[in-house]
Motif scaffolding. Structure first.
Motif, mmCIF file in Angstrom:
data_model
loop_
_atom_site.group_PDB
_atom_site.id
_atom_site.type_symbol
_atom_site.label_atom_id
_atom_site.label_comp_id
_atom_site.label_asym_id
_atom_site.label_seq_id
_atom_site.Cartn_x
_atom_site.Cartn_y
_atom_site.Cartn_z
ATOM 1 N N ASP A 208 -11.697 6.231 -1.077
ATOM 2 C CA ASP A 208 -10.607 6.335 -2.043
ATOM 3 C C ASP A 208 -10.525 7.709 -2.682
ATOM 4 O O ASP A 208 -9.455 8.091 -3.168
ATOM 5 C CB ASP A 208 -10.783 5.275 -3.139
ATOM 6 N N ALA A 209 -11.632 8.438 -2.737
ATOM 7 C CA ALA A 209 -11.648 9.713 -3.460
ATOM 8 C C ALA A 209 -11.872 10.920 -2.555
ATOM 9 O O ALA A 209 -11.797 12.046 -3.035
ATOM 10 C CB ALA A 209 -12.746 9.687 -4.530
ATOM 11 N N MET A 210 -12.139 10.718 -1.299
ATOM 12 C CA MET A 210 -12.501 11.829 -0.417
ATOM 13 C C MET A 210 -11.282 12.664 -0.042
ATOM 14 O O MET A 210 -10.130 12.280 -0.244
ATOM 15 C CB MET A 210 -13.138 11.280 0.855
ATOM 16 N N THR A 211 -11.569 13.830 0.520
ATOM 17 C CA THR A 211 -10.554 14.677 1.131
ATOM 18 C C THR A 211 -10.709 14.577 2.639
ATOM 19 O O THR A 211 -11.829 14.733 3.146
ATOM 20 C CB THR A 211 -10.724 16.139 0.700
ATOM 21 N N PRO A 212 -9.670 14.274 3.382
ATOM 22 C CA PRO A 212 -9.803 14.127 4.836
ATOM 23 C C PRO A 212 -10.325 15.396 5.491
ATOM 24 O O PRO A 212 -10.115 16.507 5.002
ATOM 25 C CB PRO A 212 -8.372 13.805 5.289
ATOM 26 N N ILE A 213 -10.998 15.206 6.617
ATOM 27 C CA ILE A 213 -11.536 16.345 7.353
ATOM 28 C C ILE A 213 -10.432 17.309 7.758
ATOM 29 O O ILE A 213 -10.609 18.541 7.740
ATOM 30 C CB ILE A 213 -12.298 15.846 8.600
ATOM 31 N N SER A 214 -9.266 16.775 8.078
ATOM 32 C CA SER A 214 -8.159 17.628 8.515
ATOM 33 C C SER A 214 -7.676 18.556 7.407
ATOM 34 O O SER A 214 -7.064 19.590 7.683
ATOM 35 C CB SER A 214 -6.996 16.757 9.009
ATOM 36 N N LEU A 341 -14.036 -1.950 1.636
ATOM 37 C CA LEU A 341 -13.019 -1.072 1.059
ATOM 38 C C LEU A 341 -12.005 -1.892 0.292
ATOM 39 O O LEU A 341 -11.463 -2.858 0.801
ATOM 40 C CB LEU A 341 -12.333 -0.299 2.181
ATOM 41 N N LYS A 342 -11.777 -1.537 -0.960
ATOM 42 C CA LYS A 342 -10.865 -2.297 -1.828
ATOM 43 C C LYS A 342 -9.425 -1.829 -1.668
ATOM 44 O O LYS A 342 -8.531 -2.611 -1.420
ATOM 45 C CB LYS A 342 -11.312 -2.173 -3.284
ATOM 46 N N SER A 343 -9.198 -0.548 -1.857
ATOM 47 C CA SER A 343 -7.831 -0.052 -1.791
ATOM 48 C C SER A 343 -7.863 1.409 -1.413
ATOM 49 O O SER A 343 -8.908 2.060 -1.483
ATOM 50 C CB SER A 343 -7.125 -0.228 -3.139
ATOM 51 N N LYS A 344 -6.744 1.930 -1.036
ATOM 52 C CA LYS A 344 -6.648 3.326 -0.613
ATOM 53 C C LYS A 344 -5.488 3.964 -1.333
ATOM 54 O O LYS A 344 -4.367 3.484 -1.273
ATOM 55 C CB LYS A 344 -6.447 3.393 0.896
ATOM 56 N N ARG A 345 -5.765 5.040 -2.033
ATOM 57 C CA ARG A 345 -4.708 5.713 -2.756
ATOM 58 C C ARG A 345 -4.310 6.966 -1.999
ATOM 59 O O ARG A 345 -4.884 7.308 -0.975
ATOM 60 C CB ARG A 345 -5.168 6.082 -4.170
ATOM 61 N N ALA A 346 -3.304 7.667 -2.483
ATOM 62 C CA ALA A 346 -2.843 8.883 -1.835
ATOM 63 C C ALA A 346 -3.926 9.937 -1.880
ATOM 64 O O ALA A 346 -4.539 10.166 -2.918
ATOM 65 C CB ALA A 346 -1.585 9.404 -2.530
ATOM 66 N N LEU A 347 -4.178 10.567 -0.716
ATOM 67 C CA LEU A 347 -5.218 11.586 -0.648
ATOM 68 C C LEU A 347 -4.712 12.867 -1.290
ATOM 69 O O LEU A 347 -3.537 13.207 -1.209
ATOM 70 C CB LEU A 347 -5.580 11.840 0.820
ATOM 71 N N LYS A 348 -5.641 13.584 -1.926
ATOM 72 C CA LYS A 348 -5.282 14.794 -2.640
ATOM 73 C C LYS A 348 -6.038 15.981 -2.080
ATOM 74 O O LYS A 348 -6.970 15.832 -1.300
ATOM 75 C CB LYS A 348 -5.600 14.645 -4.130
ATOM 76 N N LYS A 349 -5.642 17.174 -2.518
ATOM 77 C CA LYS A 349 -6.280 18.390 -2.053
ATOM 78 C C LYS A 349 -7.705 18.455 -2.557
ATOM 79 O O LYS A 349 -7.985 18.130 -3.688
ATOM 80 C CB LYS A 349 -5.499 19.614 -2.563
ATOM 81 N N TRP A 350 -8.625 18.908 -1.682
ATOM 82 C CA TRP A 350 -10.043 18.959 -2.023
ATOM 83 C C TRP A 350 -10.358 20.226 -2.783
ATOM 84 O O TRP A 350 -9.891 21.302 -2.463
ATOM 85 C CB TRP A 350 -10.874 18.891 -0.745
ATOM 86 N N ILE A 402 -15.131 12.630 -10.605
ATOM 87 C CA ILE A 402 -14.712 12.812 -11.998
ATOM 88 C C ILE A 402 -13.210 12.603 -12.136
ATOM 89 O O ILE A 402 -12.731 12.029 -13.129
ATOM 90 C CB ILE A 402 -15.108 14.214 -12.501
ATOM 91 N N GLU A 403 -12.439 13.036 -11.147
ATOM 92 C CA GLU A 403 -10.988 12.826 -11.194
ATOM 93 C C GLU A 403 -10.643 11.344 -11.137
ATOM 94 O O GLU A 403 -9.685 10.899 -11.781
ATOM 95 C CB GLU A 403 -10.318 13.573 -10.046
ATOM 96 N N GLU A 404 -11.410 10.578 -10.365
ATOM 97 C CA GLU A 404 -11.183 9.135 -10.346
ATOM 98 C C GLU A 404 -11.525 8.519 -11.694
ATOM 99 O O GLU A 404 -10.883 7.557 -12.130
ATOM 100 C CB GLU A 404 -12.022 8.487 -9.251
ATOM 101 N N LEU A 405 -12.532 9.069 -12.363
ATOM 102 C CA LEU A 405 -12.901 8.565 -13.684
ATOM 103 C C LEU A 405 -11.822 8.893 -14.714
ATOM 104 O O LEU A 405 -11.444 8.052 -15.536
ATOM 105 C CB LEU A 405 -14.243 9.164 -14.109
ATOM 106 N N LEU A 406 -11.310 10.130 -14.670
ATOM 107 C CA LEU A 406 -10.271 10.557 -15.606
ATOM 108 C C LEU A 406 -8.894 10.040 -15.217
ATOM 109 O O LEU A 406 -7.976 10.037 -16.038
ATOM 110 C CB LEU A 406 -10.229 12.087 -15.681
ATOM 111 N N GLN A 407 -8.746 9.654 -13.937
ATOM 112 C CA GLN A 407 -7.485 9.176 -13.388
ATOM 113 C C GLN A 407 -6.378 10.215 -13.499
ATOM 114 O O GLN A 407 -5.214 9.885 -13.742
ATOM 115 C CB GLN A 407 -7.053 7.861 -14.065
ATOM 116 N N GLU A 408 -6.757 11.450 -13.351
ATOM 117 C CA GLU A 408 -5.772 12.527 -13.300
ATOM 118 C C GLU A 408 -6.409 13.733 -12.634
ATOM 119 O O GLU A 408 -7.629 13.843 -12.547
ATOM 120 C CB GLU A 408 -5.268 12.888 -14.695
#
Length: 421
Positions: A208-214, A341-350, A402-408
């Motif tokens: 849910d919080a990772m940045t894809p390898i691509s 895995l519970k849910s998948k959110r939009a991936l963000k820049k690493w 930390i971004e998942e904790l802050l939710q922003e």
């Protein structure tokens, strides 16, 4: 029973006093039943630890009384029933039978039920604390009858009636206490957001919080640190850069950009000749709380997320392991994870956090087996191909958690620079 006492006799006034006391006593028992039984042990413990000074004193007096809830309930109801049953007897000696019935019902309804319960529902804490000594005496008086009934209730219903809030309920409760809810709450929007993020963190996994390898910036271990590569690393603005071998999915370590300060671009030093730190490998189903706990130990603030196929390999006869008993993988080994895995959110820049200057010297069994060095030693032997042990699908950093904790999103200098272009 016929009328025995007429007005203005001594016995008449004695009966009036007794009737008044019975009504007040029945009302007190009814009000205490509502006021005391509506307070759970958890609520009282919260008030004792974090309430106002007056609430702390009141809760401390009430807690020992309500600790045995069924015994208290039986005592209050027995006393209330005794007062209501005795009231018509004394009324019958003053008025006729039908008048006694009407008066007893009216007095009990108004002054024995409605008014006392209305008052105790609002000021139950103060009234309960003031009447705690009286309730203790009544418990001992009614003990021979109330105790067997309370033990039967304990056997049938259980002793503990304190239901703690579930995670979703607690999140809703926090939202209602926010000042944006319009209910007089004191919590700000940022406070409610962070609390909600902490409650949701155990349900989120590395995927849910990772940045894809691509989308990950990484460099080849056989590349040369010439002027172009050094410029590219600086332009990316990261403090840590993953290093791969042969293919981008085979991440074998990472380099700290601060270690490149002594490297001269004209020398074209190979990446494998600089200090390369080992990078842990975690399952995509690993809870973010476990990843956060391991990041705090200082071994690494970056990890490779690998695909987890262990759920499909578990047989029906195998006993699943506890969701919190998670092992991290550095040397390419795989450990089964139960948490799905519970849910998948939009991936963000690493992005990665600034590098640490202090490294925790304590070693974690969860972080590695026989792990004695944080540095990857390169020799003439072929390097490991981690893709055979588990397909790398992304990179996760401490900042991602930390971004998942802050939710922003957390914006650093590089993000602001890129946004202004």
């Amino acid at each position: 029973m016929a009328v025995q006492y007429s007005c203005c006799e001594t016995e008449f006034f004695i009966r009036i006093v007794i009737i008044t006391l019975l009504v007040l006593f029945a009302g007190l028992m009814s009000g205490l039943t509502l006021g005391l039984m509506s307070m759970s042990l958890v609520d009282l413990e919260v008030l004792i630890k974090s309430g106002t000074p007056s609430d702390r004193k009141h809760a401390a007096k009430i807690l020992p009384v309500v600790r045995r809830q069924h015994l208290l309930l039986c005592t209050l109801l027995l006393c209330n029933a005794a007062a209501m049953e005795a009231l018509p007897i004394f009324l019958d000696s003053l008025v006729t039978a039908w008048e006694a019935i009407i008066l007893s019902v009216t007095l009990i309804l108004l002054f024995g039920e409605i008014f006392p319960q209305a008052v105790c529902s609002r000021y139950g804490l103060a009234i309960g604390a003031a009447m705690a000594p009286v309730v203790r005496i009544l418990v001992w008086i009614c003990f021979p009858v109330a105790y067997p009934i309370s033990k039967l209730l304990d056997l049938l219903l259980g002793k503990d009636h304190d239901a703690l809030f579930r995670r979703a309920e607690l999140k809703t409760l926090v939202d209602l206490h926010g000042n944006e809810a319009g209910k007089g709450g004191e919590l700000t929007r940022d406070e409610t957001t962070i609390i909600a993020g902490a409650l949701e963190l155990s349900e989120k996994t590395a995927r849910d919080a990772m940045t894809p390898i691509s989308e990950t910036f990484a460099i080849d271990i056989n590349a040369k640190l010439d002027r172009d590569l050094m410029k590219l690393i600086l332009e990316e603005g990261h403090s840590r850069v993953p290093v791969y071998y042969e293919q981008p999915g085979n991440i074998i370590g990472l380099i700290l950009v601060k270690n490149l300060l002594t490297v001269h671009p004209a020398d074209e030093v190979p990446v494998k000749n600089v200090t390369i730190r080992k990078i842990p490998r975690v399952s995509e189903t690993m809870p973010l709380y476990d990843i956060l706990n391991e990041f705090q130990k200082g071994h690494s603030h970056m990890a490779v997320v690998v695909r987890d196929h262990s759920d499909a390999e578990l047989s029906a006869t195998e006993k699943p392991t506890d969701a919190r008993d998670v092992r991290l993988d550095i040397q390419g080994e795989r450990y089964p994870q139960e948490k799905s895995l519970k849910s998948k959110r939009a991936l963000k820049k690493w992005k990665s956090l600034p590098s640490d200057t202090n490294v925790n010297k304590s070693k974690s069994k969860k972080w590695s087996n026989d792990f004695h060095s944080e540095v990857l030693h390169i020799n003439d032997e072929p390097l490991l191909n981690f893709t055979k042990e588990g397909e790398a699908i992304g990179i996760i950093t401490l900042e991602d958690v930390i971004e998942e904790l802050l939710q922003e999103e957390i914006y650093d200098e590089t993000d602001l620079h890129e946004g202004s272009q």
